[in-house]
Design an enzyme around this catalytic site. Sequence first.
Site: not given
Ligand code: AGP
Length: 613
Positions: A2, A27, A74, A100-101, A486, A490, A493, A509, A608
Amino acid sequence: MCGIVGYIGPRDATPIILNGLKRLEYRGYDSAGLAVINGNKIEVRRDAGKLNSLTELVKKSPLTGAPGIGHTRWATHGEPSGRNAHPHMGASGRVVVVHNGIVENFLDLKNELIAEGIEFKSDTDTETIVHLVEHHQAVGLDLTEAARQTFNKIQGAHGIVLMSADEPDKIVCARIGNAGGVVIGLGKDENYIASDIPAILEHTRDVIFLESHQLAVITRNTVHIETLDGQAVTPEIHSISWDAVSAEKGEYRHFMQKEIHEQVRAITDTLAGRVDFSKSRIRLPELKLTPEIAKRIQRIYITACGTAAYAGMVGKILIEKIARVPVEVVIGSEFRYSDPIVDENTVVLAISQSGETADTLAAMEEGRKKGALIWSIVNAIGSEAMRISDGYISMQTGPEIGVASTKAFTAPLVDQYMLAILLADLRGTLDDEARKSLVADLRLIPDLVSRTLNSEPEIEKVALVLKDIQHCLYLGRGINMPIAYEGALKLKEISYIHAEGYPAGEMKHGPIALIDEEMPIFCIAPKDPWHEKMVSQIQQAKARGGQVIAIATEGDELVQGLADQILWVPDTPWMLSPVVTVIPLQLLAYHIAALRGLDVDQPRNLAKSVTVE
Ligand code: AGP
């Protein structure tokens, strides 16, 4: 996830809050709202949806005044809606809160309050906060003391901001645990509050980061901070060096594209001041690593989430190869419940762009509890991960706004490479020649990244061909196996295509059964020690009719003769090859998502920084 923005001063708070919330959009959120004190009353506007819905609402029904607080939510408790959006007002209509939280004991508290006759208007846990504050005010406590009693009663991690029409000269806020930051911006005859720096950077560079279990009473020209149990705190004032523009898109369509291209600068910055090329030495002063500590380390756990965990998987190979220290990578959400084997000769190294990821922070705390040395590689200055570490390496990439992490993936690859060299050097296990060669290779990286980025037009053409695929596989081996994970993350997501990263050697396998003409396979096959194995992997995939897109080293005619499409990368020392092999996959994911017309910087369901479990 948030976003919070607050303002107290002589100006109208509404535009300051709305602009600030706009800078926090990255965010991730699903509703938004704000409240201002206008004369002797509190006015609130809030709505489900994005900020433009709130802005429209404010246009139709303007509100002006100060102080003011705003929020982007959020949803965790209660669906995204106007009634669940923050700010939340108490029964008296005199107190308002943004938060937030998660109030982990909110059900008990809510039942107690309902038993007292309080009527709840939302499904949120946050609403218990404002009713509790009013409950304490009813026995004569002022806003600050009523807030303190409340903050000491709620469980969980929080960032909370409150204001009252009966005490319009102040805003009270608190940070408890790790639910994202609370930053206080210092102005002239005005002050600001935010959950993250970009929201207030256009107004001030001088900020105070609230630490966990601290509350602040902020007026237009004073900031008083103390612990929740009343100990006065003298805060450190930080001056933020980035400019507001760096948190903007510049000439790029999306933050993600800008940040992919910023990787030359980001890697140059993460190297800055840390490599003495004349003496071939590495300096990481914030890590506070001494020869005594280096020599007694017997095991390193790398813990992180998502993209950061894949960076850690590369780091494992680098640290084991260069420093010969055993390394295990355990994702944050598993580490905290794995009863890990830890002693005083164990390091827990967390990697986190935001430094606020709940699972990663909890893993760090698990390591601390068991006596480990806690290190972190973090991008966000003043974040909780940085604060609770015994030593840290700052990624120094500047703000990463796009939800899909890019420069905060490649920078920690280089940071771990430097860490491995320093560790080996202090342990005396790296001869001069080897050290000189490894350090010299670092000098090559910014240019190799720049050359890789220049292939964006070719990658855009491949994206045009692949933009409608529904499934695909990413295969890699050795140091480039994490790049398969990775690359797949990418794509999935931001384009919502089902993409799976897999160790290439594991295909026979089982997963090889998936391969047919409909299943594109990305094979990461640069000139590294696993190149030959990857060539045979490509042959196996082709033999089953698979469409192979290979990441290959410039001039590799063998792979060129086998693959259907090639994404070229320059010849790179193998230990640093992931820094370049990931770039075509970042660009490919970006262009496929952009061609699909999706919200690249704020993909659905994602945030984020995942500051809740
Ligand atoms: C990666 O593209 C994502 N946004 C997500 O996997 C991110 O890397 C993960 O949530 C960790 O975030 P951080 O590096 O802020 O801890």
